[in-house]
Design a protein around this motif. Structure first.
Motif, PDB file in Angstrom:
ATOM      1  N   LEU A 403       0.800  -1.141   0.154  1.00  0.00           N
ATOM      2  CA  LEU A 403       0.089  -0.071   0.119  1.00  0.00           C
ATOM      3  C   LEU A 403       0.925   1.249   0.102  1.00  0.00           C
ATOM      4  O   LEU A 403       0.621   2.011  -0.796  1.00  0.00           O
ATOM      5  N   VAL A 404       1.953   1.412   0.972  1.00  0.00           N
ATOM      6  CA  VAL A 404       2.787   2.470   0.764  1.00  0.00           C
ATOM      7  C   VAL A 404       3.644   2.382  -0.546  1.00  0.00           C
ATOM      8  O   VAL A 404       3.334   3.964  -0.976  1.00  0.00           O
ATOM      9  N   LEU A 405       3.940   1.301  -1.183  1.00  0.00           N
ATOM     10  CA  LEU A 405       4.477   1.490  -2.488  1.00  0.00           C
ATOM     11  C   LEU A 405       3.605   2.050  -3.572  1.00  0.00           C
ATOM     12  O   LEU A 405       3.755   3.030  -4.389  1.00  0.00           O
ATOM     13  N   SER A 406       2.361   1.771  -3.523  1.00  0.00           N
ATOM     14  CA  SER A 406       1.379   2.312  -4.447  1.00  0.00           C
ATOM     15  C   SER A 406       1.199   3.885  -4.327  1.00  0.00           C
ATOM     16  O   SER A 406       1.062   4.585  -5.076  1.00  0.00           O
ATOM     17  N   ILE A 407       1.072   4.295  -2.946  1.00  0.00           N
ATOM     18  CA  ILE A 407       0.989   5.635  -2.545  1.00  0.00           C
ATOM     19  C   ILE A 407       2.084   6.549  -3.204  1.00  0.00           C
ATOM     20  O   ILE A 407       1.974   7.543  -3.679  1.00  0.00           O
ATOM     21  N   PHE A 408       3.372   5.880  -2.910  1.00  0.00           N
ATOM     22  CA  PHE A 408       4.464   6.604  -3.368  1.00  0.00           C
ATOM     23  C   PHE A 408       4.662   6.852  -5.135  1.00  0.00           C
ATOM     24  O   PHE A 408       4.889   7.847  -5.359  1.00  0.00           O
ATOM     25  N   ILE A 409       4.247   5.915  -5.678  1.00  0.00           N
ATOM     26  CA  ILE A 409       4.159   5.935  -7.199  1.00  0.00           C
ATOM     27  C   ILE A 409       3.115   7.081  -7.496  1.00  0.00           C
ATOM     28  O   ILE A 409       3.395   7.694  -8.173  1.00  0.00           O
ATOM     29  N   LEU A 410       1.816   6.943  -6.665  1.00  0.00           N
ATOM     30  CA  LEU A 410       1.057   7.979  -6.990  1.00  0.00           C
ATOM     31  C   LEU A 410       1.261   9.468  -6.855  1.00  0.00           C
ATOM     32  O   LEU A 410       1.066  10.211  -7.585  1.00  0.00           O
ATOM     33  N   VAL A 411       2.061   9.567  -5.864  1.00  0.00           N
ATOM     34  CA  VAL A 411       2.556  10.882  -5.363  1.00  0.00           C
ATOM     35  C   VAL A 411       3.521  11.504  -6.429  1.00  0.00           C
ATOM     36  O   VAL A 411       3.646  12.680  -6.830  1.00  0.00           O
ATOM     37  N   LEU A 412       4.360  10.695  -7.229  1.00  0.00           N
ATOM     38  CA  LEU A 412       5.235  11.065  -8.439  1.00  0.00           C
ATOM     39  C   LEU A 412       4.231  11.798  -9.381  1.00  0.00           C
ATOM     40  O   LEU A 412       4.683  12.524  -9.843  1.00  0.00           O
ATOM     41  N   GLY A 413       3.218  11.064  -9.588  1.00  0.00           N
ATOM     42  CA  GLY A 413       2.319  11.682 -10.601  1.00  0.00           C
ATOM     43  C   GLY A 413       1.675  12.787 -10.252  1.00  0.00           C
ATOM     44  O   GLY A 413       1.457  13.792 -10.932  1.00  0.00           O
ATOM     45  N   GLU A 414       1.412  12.886  -8.865  1.00  0.00           N
ATOM     46  CA  GLU A 414       0.737  14.007  -8.416  1.00  0.00           C
ATOM     47  C   GLU A 414       1.385  15.237  -8.383  1.00  0.00           C
ATOM     48  O   GLU A 414       1.034  16.404  -8.706  1.00  0.00           O
ATOM     49  N   LEU A 415       2.766  15.111  -8.133  1.00  0.00           N
ATOM     50  CA  LEU A 415       3.811  16.173  -8.467  1.00  0.00           C
ATOM     51  C   LEU A 415       3.935  16.699  -9.778  1.00  0.00           C
ATOM     52  O   LEU A 415       4.196  17.948 -10.040  1.00  0.00           O
ATOM     53  N   CYS A 416       3.482  15.732 -10.708  1.00  0.00           N
ATOM     54  CA  CYS A 416       3.566  16.316 -12.099  1.00  0.00           C
ATOM     55  C   CYS A 416       2.560  16.985 -12.590  1.00  0.00           C
ATOM     56  O   CYS A 416       2.513  17.615 -13.727  1.00  0.00           O
ATOM     57  N   LEU A 417       1.439  16.865 -11.943  1.00  0.00           N
ATOM     58  CA  LEU A 417       0.214  17.119 -12.554  1.00  0.00           C
ATOM     59  C   LEU A 417      -0.552  18.240 -11.625  1.00  0.00           C
ATOM     60  O   LEU A 417      -0.932  19.130 -12.100  1.00  0.00           O
TER      61      LEU A 417
END
Length: 497
Positions: A403-417
């Motif tokens: 769950l933590v890994l999934s959230i980390f990957i999502l955050v990379l996208g959030e900071l791009c968008l």
């Protein structure tokens, strides 16, 4: 008082004083910090409050209904931004909108803090929805107001502002979530109310010195005759709504399910209508119309992104509660705890992204390509979360690290968008619709959660892998399409980079 120019507003704001940025960023940073602390604190425990049994302090609703209501709640919170943006643009300016919104949010959390029934729950919903609609888009619009149009610090400033949002979001689940889950839901909601109160105090004490003339005047004010007509229509509209509800609810025609469907339709109908109104307005020039066309694919990409990201408080919250081994290294973890990871990663990574965009300067990816990267990471975050189900089955508890890994990957996208989207909105907005265009940006989140209210019903242990796989795959596919058409979108942006 004559209408202020953009430059006059910028000149009234001290341009140094907060990490090399305008001093007003301090006021807006901490106002939004406390508002997000109150909102994310409430959100961290709200879905559990809805579906936990009455004997455990909850409302005892079914899990599918609680998930749908949570999505609709989020949709209405962002949908109301159109009202808040319009009121700021046409009646009282963004500064007053922020203050009035904070008061309503605080009252909404106080209503949740009072032990009661579904009635108080719905009263709190109305107050928080209206309050966030006033505050959220307008505080972001104020950030844009304190920078000159071609100030290279703008994207970096929005990234810092975004970090403030997430500092509040990080602390809230740890404090409100821990108190709410371990001791009492209502005590947790009370802490959220205190957070909003602190934000209001700080805003009032520092706005005159730090924000200057920013937000004092509406961008496109109504004349006295227009105001009279608006107030009359609002009064009639409120009366009609009250009468309809008092008739339809007892007859059983207006139920949770039908209300969810209505909001779902409005989630897409309202932004579509707004794009048409802005495009056809006589106050929008040809260059601004071209930028509106460019904004549409960015808006749709944002809808897809938030459809995944906002499931952190619904599907992934349920996943944390029912599918995750909460005993990690001998420590018992609260399911609300995981909602702190998204803002934590943003706090750690936002300065790096802010530095990166400044360092790259004119060599940084275009706005559409940043959006395509955001979608790519969002899709991958859902692909990752289906992996443990594939190897271990959907009836076994999984390590919380997935769950933590999934959230980390999502955050990379959030900071791009997300911070880029805030900044792009202030650049692409027609002058007569500045605050309302910021509201339109938040409507992408409203549309996403309106969509989620329908699709979260499809999630179960049996459909888990299919659910994550289809949604994640769709996001990755759309990211590739957006990347390919980015040069075309950039041409329509007419010099905005």
């Amino acid at each position: 008082m004559s209408k202020l120019t953009k430059q006059e507003i910028v000149d009234s704001v001290p341009q140094k004083g907060f990490f090399g940025h305008p001093k007003g960023l301090f006021t807006l940073f901490f106002t939004e910090f406390w508002e997000r602390f109150s909102y994310y604190g409430m959100r961290a425990i709200l879905v559990f409050y809805m579906y936990y049994e009455v004997t455990k302090g909850g409302l005892g609703l079914s899990q599918p209904l609680a998930l749908s209501i949570m999505s609709i709640y989020g949709s209405l919170v962002y949908m109301s931004g159109i009202i808040g943006g319009w009121l700021a643009d046409r009646i009282f300016g963004t500064s007053k909108a922020v203050f009035y919104g904070g008061i309503l949010i605080m009252l909404g959390h106080i209503a949740l803090a009072i032990p009661g029934s579904l009635t108080l729950f719905f009263v709190s919903m109305v107050l928080i929805v209206l309050g966030t609609g006033l505050l959220k888009p307008n505080v972001s619009s104020l950030v844009g107001d304190i920078y000159a149009k071609k100030d290279n610090r703008r994207d970096s400033g929005f990234s810092i502002f975004y970090m403030g949002i997430n500092m509040g979001g990080f602390l809230a689940p740890l404090i409100v979530g821990e108190v709410g889950m371990k001791y009492n839901f209502h005590l947790g909601f009370g802490i959220a109310a205190v957070g909003m109160f602190l934000g209001l105090v700080l805003f009032n004490l520092t706005k005159k010195k730090n924000l200057g003339l920013a937000g004092l005047q509406p961008a496109n004010p109504l004349n006295p005759e227009e105001k009279k007509k608006v107030y009359t229509r609002l009064g009639i509209g409120a009366f009609v709504v009250i009468v309809l509800m008092s008739v339809l609810i007892p007859l059983g025609w207006l139920t949770f399910e039908s209300f969810i469907l209505i909001v779902g339709i409005l989630g897409f109908l309202i932004p579509t209508s707004y794009f048409i109104v802005m495009y056809k307005s006589s106050k929008t020039n040809d260059e601004e119309r071209s930028r509106i066309i460019a904004y549409i694919p960015l808006f749709l990409a944002s809808v897809m992104f938030w459809a995944i990201a906002e499931q952190g408080s619904t599907i992934l919250a349920l996943y944390a509660d029912t599918r995750t081994n909460l005993n990690f290294l001998g420590i018992q973890i609260s399911p609300a705890f995981f909602q702190s990871f998204n803002p934590l990663f943003i706090i750690l990574l936002a300065p790096i992204f802010a530095w990166l965009w400044v360092k790259l300067g004119n060599r940084q990816p275009s706005i559409p390509r940043k959006f395509s990267l955001g979608l790519l990471f969002a899709g991958l975050s859902f692909i990752v979360i289906l992996v443990p189900g594939y190897f271990s089955g959907t009836d076994a508890l999984v390590s919380p690290l997935w769950l933590v890994l999934s959230i980390f990957i999502l955050v990379l996208g959030e900071l791009c968008l997300s911070p880029v989207g805030l900044s792009a909105t202030t650049k692409l907005a027609p002058a007569a619709f500045s605050a309302q265009t910021m509201s339109l940006w938040f409507l992408s989140n409203a549309a996403a959660q309106a969509l989620n209210a329908q699709i979260v019903k499809l999630y179960s242990a049996e459909t888990e892998m299919l659910y994550f796989g289809i949604i994640g795959g769709a996001a990755i596919g759309l990211s590739l399409i957006l990347f390919a058409v980015s040069p075309i979108i950039s041409r329509f942006m007419k010099g905005v980079h």
